[in-house]
Design a protein around this motif. Structure first.
Motif, short mmCIF file in Angstrom:
data_model
loop_
_atom_site.label_atom_id
_atom_site.label_comp_id
_atom_site.label_asym_id
_atom_site.label_seq_id
_atom_site.Cartn_x
_atom_site.Cartn_y
_atom_site.Cartn_z
N ASN A 168 35.60 41.13 42.54
CA ASN A 168 36.45 41.99 43.34
C ASN A 168 36.57 43.35 42.68
N LEU A 169 36.99 44.31 43.47
CA LEU A 169 36.93 45.70 43.00
C LEU A 169 37.92 45.95 41.87
N LEU A 170 39.04 45.21 41.86
CA LEU A 170 40.03 45.47 40.81
C LEU A 170 39.51 45.02 39.46
N THR A 171 38.95 43.82 39.41
CA THR A 171 38.34 43.35 38.17
C THR A 171 37.26 44.32 37.73
N MET A 172 36.48 44.75 38.69
CA MET A 172 35.42 45.70 38.40
C MET A 172 35.99 46.99 37.81
N LEU A 183 39.75 54.81 42.11
CA LEU A 183 41.00 54.07 42.27
C LEU A 183 41.59 54.34 43.65
N ALA A 184 41.52 55.62 44.07
CA ALA A 184 42.04 55.96 45.40
C ALA A 184 41.29 55.18 46.47
N GLY A 185 39.96 55.08 46.30
CA GLY A 185 39.16 54.31 47.26
C GLY A 185 39.57 52.86 47.29
N ILE A 186 39.82 52.30 46.09
CA ILE A 186 40.22 50.89 46.03
C ILE A 186 41.54 50.69 46.77
N VAL A 187 42.49 51.60 46.51
CA VAL A 187 43.81 51.47 47.14
C VAL A 187 43.68 51.57 48.66
N ALA A 204 41.86 47.10 54.53
CA ALA A 204 41.06 45.89 54.69
C ALA A 204 41.82 44.66 54.22
N GLY A 205 42.81 44.87 53.35
CA GLY A 205 43.63 43.75 52.91
C GLY A 205 42.95 42.86 51.90
N THR A 206 41.80 43.26 51.42
CA THR A 206 41.12 42.42 50.43
C THR A 206 40.33 43.32 49.50
N LEU A 207 40.04 42.78 48.33
CA LEU A 207 39.22 43.53 47.39
C LEU A 207 37.94 42.78 47.05
N ASN A 208 37.83 41.58 47.56
CA ASN A 208 36.65 40.78 47.27
C ASN A 208 35.42 41.44 47.88
N VAL A 209 34.38 41.63 47.08
CA VAL A 209 33.23 42.39 47.57
C VAL A 209 32.55 41.70 48.74
#
Lengths: 610, 158, 103
Positions: A133-137, A180-184, A190-195
């Protein structure tokens, strides 16, 4: 298997301080063995994973890291063909480069510090490649930024190194803000960060198009900073202040590829977001700027840095033209031959103590193995079959042509063709001719430095020969297109470039100093040398806008608003004290009276409030 | 019954004022001792014989004797009279406030609980037995502190 | 407004009278002994109040009164010690010299 992948990530990341600690209190060189063991274990795990993935498995595991309210922050790994290839490549290169560093850092006073940072870096890179996921990344992305900063300014007592580290840190952090702005933004909409989920949402057109475009662009902003694309590339050139193994590992083979990997990981999302054209354009511009810079620079490592930048640009062109496999396969092949090139250059620099390529001549008689290894790297870089560079670069040029933009294609073609010019320029200059004073003092490198290079050279061949399975791992149905007309065109242009290079730097038939007397040529030379003055532009902007305006404004507000408030509080307190202290008469009866009255008043207040 | 109460009340108020206002310390002590004893009678009438016994033993017995010894030490001197309107005002305000609060509370009186001695002991052991330990330490500390201060003072005078 | 024999009001009246008298004594007298006695009167008033409330809310009030009596006895011990020391040095009235707690 999943826990082994976790081990391969967390053992280096959290073991790095222990390596320092143990070595600090015993023998400092123990750190090398420890680091070698840790990265070797990671490499073995990574290769096992690659084999597992090649036989049709894929590994996924995810858990809730922490939670507040309904927001669950995930942490997890996902290894499919794409990540397994990059994962295995990074682990293997990390291991080889740690091994090589024993020779390069032999005179260093604090090798344990070096190996701590390198091990930490390798762990972070592996974590980035396997995160799901993007946060771990993002966490590992920032870890790598930190490791990069620490390693660039490894020789902290040198002003230039400290400045270069700071520059790299600030520039990449500036870009990370966009990431980070893109992730937020993605999390919000999208409600998810899983790639995988993001890619799936993009395929089913669930994310609003505008949001997808904005998030894709913002995250690409982060990739621009990390992968040294136009206009945030100057840090990569200064990053060459660090030790050469570090340059090879971080600033050529692995970390700078993180941006490419990010785009590749979210490729379906990027296809949907319709911003691939921007990626293509920025990649093409970067490739052109870099190849022109590489043609005129004099320092060995600067030339290779420009070359790295160019190849990163080509990777983005491959992705931007719509082919995931082209970009990522070029990432892999570039990583191997660029690491080989950097480490061979490291041999040269280490044994001649000279960074300027034009002060060294005729090293082939002194360092034959290094010369041959360097030649392999240059050939691969130039794109000569059957080396790995041939397949990946031809493919990217083809994709650029297919993308249908003549300007971008012209840029990419120029960059791809001129590679052979500067590659052989460097090789001829360093290795041919009669050995000069500097070269005579040198000697062949130690076996511990040569073994990794031979492995890398073999890898360069292997990646070239077994390109088809690797490409299939990356993208199921991709294959290298056969465009004979384009190949003939590229090779004829490359032959011209090679002959030019041969004439100028081997035969010495053309004297470049005569050419430089011409004012237009001199001006062009200066422009190329300074990479179109982008660095100056950034400096000017940050001086005039940030220092002169924003910092000044902050200073003014700090002095006149915050300080005024803070001093005002103190002054009010003093004034109140002056006025109120007279009730402290020292007479016990007065105190008692005030106490009893106060109790009564409190009681009435209590009644009134109720 | 109410008559008996009013007599007690009058005696209590009178002895309290006497304890404050009399000039000779011996008479002050006598008024004070009577006051403490009368209060014990209130406890009996409220239905707490043990509390009344405590009051008699500790206050009317111990404290009164302590004060007597203190008076014997410092002498039964007379003191200057001092009128304080501020003190009277604060006291009257307190009294009026308390009166209002008492009327308010008194209007909502429920029938008295019959708290037997056994129940008292049970509540004490259940809830407050552990408090005895810090209380004991505090008592020892206070008594030793008082003894220490006094002995230091007496030594210095010798 | 009527109060029966069993009303809590009478006991609270005792408590509040003792409190008022105690406060008056504490604030108006200069003799240390009388100040101590005033404090004792206040504490006794509080105890009467506690006992009165105990008839409504259970045994806790009485137990609190026990503790209050015990601690008040200790407090008298300390107070009288201070009284003796101060009386030997300054006489029985509260000394004006003891005014270090001022600005």
């Amino acid at each position: 298997m999943e826990w082994l992948i976790y081990l391969s990530v967390f053992l280096p990341v959290f073991g790095a301080p222990l390596i320092w600690l143990v070595s600090h209190y015993t023998d400092r060189w123990i750190s090398w063995y420890l680091s070698l063991a840790v990265t070797g274990l990671s490499a073995v795990i990574a290769l096992t994973t690659l084999v597992g993935v090649a036989t049709g498995h894929h590994y996924e595991h995810s858990f809730v890291w922490f939670q507040f309210g309904d927001i669950k922050v995930p942490f997890g790994i996902y290894v499919d063909g794409l990540s397994a290839v990059v994962y295995a490549m990074a682990a293997l290169l990390g291991f080889l480069i740690v091994m090589y560093s024993r020779g390069y850092m032999e005179h260093d006073e604090s090798p344990h510090r070096f190996f701590m940072k390198v091990t930490f870096f390798i762990g972070s890179m592996l974590g980035l490649t396997v995160s799901n996921n993007l946060l771990t990344m993002f966490i590992f992305w920032e870890f790598m930024g930190l490791a990069s900063y620490l390693l660039i300014s490894y020789w902290y007592y040198k002003n230039s190194a400290a400045d270069a580290g700071l520059k790299a840190f600030l520039m990449t952090k500036f870009a990370d803000g966009f990431f980070l702005a893109g992730i937020v933004l993605l999390w919000w909409y999208a409600g998810t960060l899983n790639v995988n989920e993001i890619n799936h949402l993009a395929e089913t057109h669930t994310i609003p198009a505008l949001v997808a475009a904005a998030a894709a662009l913002l995250m690409f902003g982060g990739a621009v900073g990390k992968s040294a694309q136009f206009p945030l590339f100057p840090w990569l050139l200064d990053a060459m202040e660090g030790p050469t193994p570090v340059s090879a590992l971080i600033h050529a083979a692995t970390m700078v590829n993180a941006g490419v990997f990010l785009v590749g990981r979210l490729f379906d999302f990027y296809l949907y977001s319709k911003v691939l054209y921007v990626i293509l354009a920025i990649g093409a511009v970067t490739a052109l700027i870099a190849v022109l810079g590489a043609m005129v620079h004099r320092e060995i490592k600067k030339i290779i840095a420009f070359s790295t930048m160019e190849n990163l640009g080509l990777m983005f062109v491959g992705l931007g033209a719509g082919s995931l496999a082209a970009g990522i396969f070029h990432l892999v092949s570039h990583a191997t031959f660029k690491a080989l090139m950097f480490l061979s250059a490291g041999n040269v620099i280490h044994f001649t103590h000279e960074k300027d390529a034009f002060k060294i001549r005729g090293l082939i008689k002194v360092m034959p193995y290094t010369a041959i290894l360097f030649l392999i790297a240059v050939l691969s870089l130039a794109g000569i079959p059957p080396l790995s560079g041939f397949f990946s670069k031809e493919w990217i040029v083809h994709e650029a042509k297919e993308a249908g933009d003549p300007i971008a294609f012209a840029f990419v073609l120029t960059a791809a063709v001129l590679t052979i010019y500067y590659g052989f320029r460097l090789w001829f200059q360093l290795f041919t001719g009669e050995p000069n004073e500097v070269a005579k003092k040198a000697r062949e490198a130690y076996p511990v430095m040569l073994i990794p290079l031979f492995v890398l050279a073999a890898l360069t061949f292997l990646v070239g020969i077994f390109h088809q399975p690797i490409i299939h791992l990356i993208e199921e149905h991709a294959h290298i297109p056969h465009d004979w007309a384009l190949t003939v065109l590229v090779f004829s242009l490359m032959a011209v470039a090679f002959i030019l290079s041969w004439l100028i730097y081997y035969k010495r038939a053309i004297d470049t100093t005569v050419l430089l007397k011409d004012p237009i040529m001199a001006m062009l030379n200066k422009t190329f040398y300074n990479a179109f003055f982008i660095d100056h532009l950034i400096r000017w902007l940050s001086k005039n806008f940030i220092v002169e305006f924003l910092a000044w404004l902050a200073h003014w507000i700090d002095r006149n608003v915050y300080d005024y408030i803070v001093n005002g509080v103190a002054r009010t307190a003093l004034w109140t004290w002056e006025k109120v202290r007279v009730i402290q008469t020292g007479n016990l009866i007065h105190y008692l009276t005030i106490f009893v009255s106060g109790a009564l008043i409190l009681y009435y207040l209590y009644l009134v409030i109720l | 019954m109410l008559l008996y109460f009013f007599i007690l009340f009058a005696v209590v108020v009178a002895t309290a004022i006497a304890a404050i206002e009399l000039i000779n310390f011996i008479w002050v002590l006598v008024a004070f001792a009577v006051l403490l004893t009368e209060i014990a009678l209130f406890y009996f009438s409220l239905g707490f014989p043990l509390l009344g016994a405590f009051q008699l033993a500790i206050y009317a017995g111990g404290v009164a004797i302590l004060v007597l010894f203190a008076i014997l030490t410092i002498g039964e001197r007379e003191e200057e009279k001092r009128e304080s309107k501020l003190a009277a005002g604060v006291a009257v305000a307190t009294f009026i406030t308390g009166l209002i609060a008492s009327i308010w509370t008194g209007l909502h009186t429920k029938p008295y609980l019959n708290i037997s001695l056994g129940e008292l002991g049970k509540v004490f052991v259940d809830k407050y037995a552990i408090l005895i330990i810090p209380l004991g330490f505090t008592a020892v500390g206070i008594i030793y502190g008082a003894y220490y201060i006094l002995s230091k003072k007496l030594q210095r005078e010798e | 407004m009527t109060f029966t024999n069993e009303s809590m009001f009478w006991f609270l009246l005792v408590a509040i009278s003792l409190l008022a008298i105690g406060i008056y004594g504490l604030l108006s007298k200069k003799s240390i002994l009388k100040m101590i006695i005033s404090i004792e009167i206040i504490v006794n008033g509080a105890n009467v109040g506690l006992a009165a409330f105990a008839t409504q809310h259970g045994a806790d009030g009485v137990i609190l009164a026990f503790f209050a009596i015990a601690l008040a006895a200790l407090e008298v011990a300390v107070g009288l010690t201070l009284l003796i020391i101060l009386a030997r040095k300054y006489g029985i009235t509260f000394p004006e010299k003891l005014n270090n707690l001022r600005w």
